[in-house]
Design an enzyme around this catalytic site. Sequence first.
Site, PDB file in Angstrom:
ATOM      1  N   GLY A  11      26.608  -2.663   8.885  1.00  0.00           N
ATOM      2  CA  GLY A  11      27.194  -1.347   9.143  1.00  0.00           C
ATOM      3  C   GLY A  11      28.660  -1.315   8.781  1.00  0.00           C
ATOM      4  O   GLY A  11      29.483  -0.692   9.471  1.00  0.00           O
ATOM      5  N   TYR A 165      18.845   4.258  23.668  1.00  0.00           N
ATOM      6  CA  TYR A 165      20.048   3.572  23.196  1.00  0.00           C
ATOM      7  C   TYR A 165      20.563   2.580  24.241  1.00  0.00           C
ATOM      8  O   TYR A 165      20.874   1.427  23.934  1.00  0.00           O
ATOM      9  CB  TYR A 165      21.113   4.619  22.876  1.00  0.00           C
ATOM     10  N   LYS A 169      20.759  -1.547  23.746  1.00  0.00           N
ATOM     11  CA  LYS A 169      22.020  -2.280  23.834  1.00  0.00           C
ATOM     12  C   LYS A 169      21.981  -3.319  24.949  1.00  0.00           C
ATOM     13  O   LYS A 169      22.518  -4.432  24.798  1.00  0.00           O
ATOM     14  CB  LYS A 169      23.178  -1.307  24.048  1.00  0.00           C
TER      15      LYS A 169
END
Length: 264
Positions: A11, A165, A169
């Site tokens: 990324g 999400y 994580k």
Amino acid sequence: MPDRKVALITGATGGIGRATSIAFAKTGQYDLALHYNTASQETRDALLSQIQSSSSSSDTVKAHFFQADMSSYDSVRKLHEDVTGVYGRVDVLFNNAGAVLGHQGVQSLADVPIDVFEQTWRVNTGSGILLTQLCLPEMEKQGWGRIIFDSSVAAFTGGFVGPHYASAKSAQHGFVHWLAGNVARKGVTVNAVAPALIKDTAMMGSMDGDGEDKGKEMEERLAGRLPVGRLGRPEEIAETVLWMVNTAYVTNKVITVDGGMYPY
């Protein structure tokens, strides 16, 4: 080992990835393997220009881009193959790539299909674990390596994006804790950085809604939730990542960089 190490940043064209790439370049101590998925040639060229102008080394830092879809394990394996084909190994792995898969500000668990949970885990966590599996043997062999995950304060608090999400994580943390203990005596450190809201990231950009004014209003409202009263800067995450790389006595840690949101 050669004097200059190899850092793979997934990324790399996003806000945190870009800032981290530049931070590494400034040291002059790393050649860079820069992952992207859909970033344009213009975006990649701009980052490469920043990297080259930032380097403190008289010997130009080598930086190459490598495309991969982090939702595909085959693509991740190809990424590792391509990177090691150019550089021979990876010394520093920053598992930074992530996504919310179009679901954020979730109000009900029913709003997130179970396949979105699975896809979110794959992009945010599973692909990073696979890359770690692929890079780790060479790190162990040479007796030096650094593995860092880009987590989120949502893993501690639940956050505001959604359960898919936050759970993806938090899964990183269990992996960090297990692997760090497993390789601690082999010269390899394993950590995670857990940011809160960071300005100029892809996620913040996707929250801008249908206009600049709405985006600014959203940013101000979110900043008001933080004790420091502002969003974080990508450079502040990059500095933390570089500190983790430079400090051999720090491992098995998840460091929050969150403007005081989470007290531990």
